[in-house]
Enzyme design. Structure first.
Site, short mmCIF file in Angstrom:
data_model
loop_
_atom_site.label_atom_id
_atom_site.label_comp_id
_atom_site.label_asym_id
_atom_site.label_seq_id
_atom_site.Cartn_x
_atom_site.Cartn_y
_atom_site.Cartn_z
N ASP A 1 5.18 0.17 -3.78
CA ASP A 1 3.97 0.87 -3.33
C ASP A 1 2.97 -0.11 -2.74
O ASP A 1 2.20 0.24 -1.85
CB ASP A 1 3.35 1.64 -4.47
CG ASP A 1 4.23 2.83 -4.79
OD1 ASP A 1 5.21 2.64 -5.54
OD2 ASP A 1 3.99 3.91 -4.23
N ARG B 1 5.36 12.32 -1.67
CA ARG B 1 5.12 11.11 -2.45
C ARG B 1 6.02 10.01 -1.90
O ARG B 1 6.88 10.27 -1.06
CB ARG B 1 5.27 11.34 -3.97
CG ARG B 1 6.23 12.37 -4.42
CD ARG B 1 7.67 12.07 -4.10
NE ARG B 1 8.03 10.74 -4.54
CZ ARG B 1 9.03 10.04 -4.05
NH1 ARG B 1 9.80 10.51 -3.09
NH2 ARG B 1 9.29 8.84 -4.49
#
Ligand code: MRU
Length: 354
Positions: free
Chosen positions: A243, A52
């Site tokens: 992100d 992740r």
């Protein structure tokens, strides 16, 4: 620093090609790697958070696409591309918020287009090498972010970070942790305050662990303690990752980032976002256009996938990311320098507005 992801093989056709993924679901208790020989295993690792962090899942997608490419038999490049597109779509549909998967997929698609006159076997080799190139570039980019951001950290500073935007979230060195690592290498004393980062606890499980592995002073706090530390003057600056950052400087990052940014503004504490260019989406005008991933409710009702902390059947909202509007961001730290959020559009390679 431990490897987040490794490519074993080197040639797209080598039968032994493997992607080794450090299983972050098991940290901090167990260090073990998932050996992926099929691209679908890599997709699963991304979906289930074995790997992740935006840059890391971009690298995983590139290497996973290379695994998929190695398994395709096709007589020409057109057939090869069309068969590879199924795997590419699987990666694009795995996690929607981080732009890095799309960035990596587009990079591989451009590589195929530029080399379409070559034999399929040569293109497979190039794709396999591309994943490793992206991994190595990522580490260099993070070091450049480190050089940009270290000047903002004074000797003796205390830095708050949220989630894990460290080595584990990238090819290595981290984005938000890069200025900290560089400042420490320059001889400065730096203390990191890590938000635990509910619901998945990336701060407690990952940031605290990776910094302790590297002897970087770190103190863990519950998410809801950040405001009180700021009020007491115990935080000098905040650095987080992203992100996806929109063209107007709005920042998507782990849920809870927005609260930290608002608190930082209230207490006149600089709030910096470390963003490699691969995390900036110049096609998206503003934060509200960024797709936000909704994750399963059990992540909120259980801790560590085991201990139930809520009544069965309770309704849950589990948005994995939030949007921090540009007005809360002091500077965006990129490999090309530090920019005010309203100036980030100047980095758009296709921009005519510079
Ligand atoms: O859900 P995750 O753990 O993938 O979320 C990660 C983050 O929000 C990070 O801060 C972000 O990806 C930046 S990583 C350099």
């Amino acid at each position: 620093m431990i490897d987040t992801i490794k490519w074993i093989g080197g040639s797209g056709n080598a039968p032994a090609s493997q992607v080794m993924i450090l299983d972050q679901r098991l940290l901090p208790h167990t260090v073990s790697y998932v050996e992926c020989t099929d691209y679908r295993q890599v997709v699963d690792c991304i979906k289930t958070l074995a790997i992740r962090g935006a840059p890391a899942i971009g690298i995983a997608a590139a290497m996973g696409i290379a695994l998929a490419a190695s398994a395709i038999s096709a007589s020409d490049v057109k057939e090869f591309s069309s068969r590879l597109s199924t795997a590419i779509d699987d990666f694009l549909n795995s996690r929607p918020t981080a732009v890095n998967i799309q960035w990596a997929a587009e990079r591989i698609e451009r590589l195929i287009e530029t080399n379409k006159h070559l034999p399929v076997s040569a293109i497979k080799d190039m794709i396999a090498k591309e994943g490793v190139i992206i991994l190595n570039e990522d580490i260099e980019i993070n070091k450049a972010i480190g050089r940009v951001g270290a000047d903002l950290i004074k000797d003796g500073a205390t830095v708050l970070t949220h989630c894990n935007a460290g080595a584990l979230a990238t090819g290595g060195y981290g984005t938000a942790t890069a200025p900290i690592r560089t400042a420490i290498a320059q001889g400065k004393r730096v203390l990191v305050i890590a938000d635990e980062t509910r619901p998945i606890l990336q701060g407690a499980r990952l940031t605290a662990w990776e910094l302790m592995q590297d002897n970087i002073p770190v103190t863990l706090i519950a998410d809801n303690a950040a405001g009180e530390l700021m009020r007491r003057g115990e935080i000098d600056l905040c650095i987080v990752g992203t992100d996806r950052t929109a063209k107007n400087g709005d920042v998507a990052n782990k849920i809870g980032t927005y609260s930290v940014a608002v608190l930082a503004k209230e207490h006149n504490i600089p709030f910096y976002v470390a963003a490699p260019l691969s995390s900036i989406d110049f096609k998206i005008e503003r934060g509200d256009d960024i797709p936000i991933e909704e994750r399963p409710s059990h992540e909120v009702t259980n801790v560590f996938g085991r201990c139930e902390i809520a009544p069965k059947g309770v309704k849950v909202i589990n948005r994995a990311f939030d949007i921090t509007p540009a007005k809360y961001v002091t500077l965006i730290l990129t490999e090309k320098g530090a920019f005010r959020p309203e100036d980030i559009h100047k980095l758009d390679p296709k921009g005519k507005t510079q």
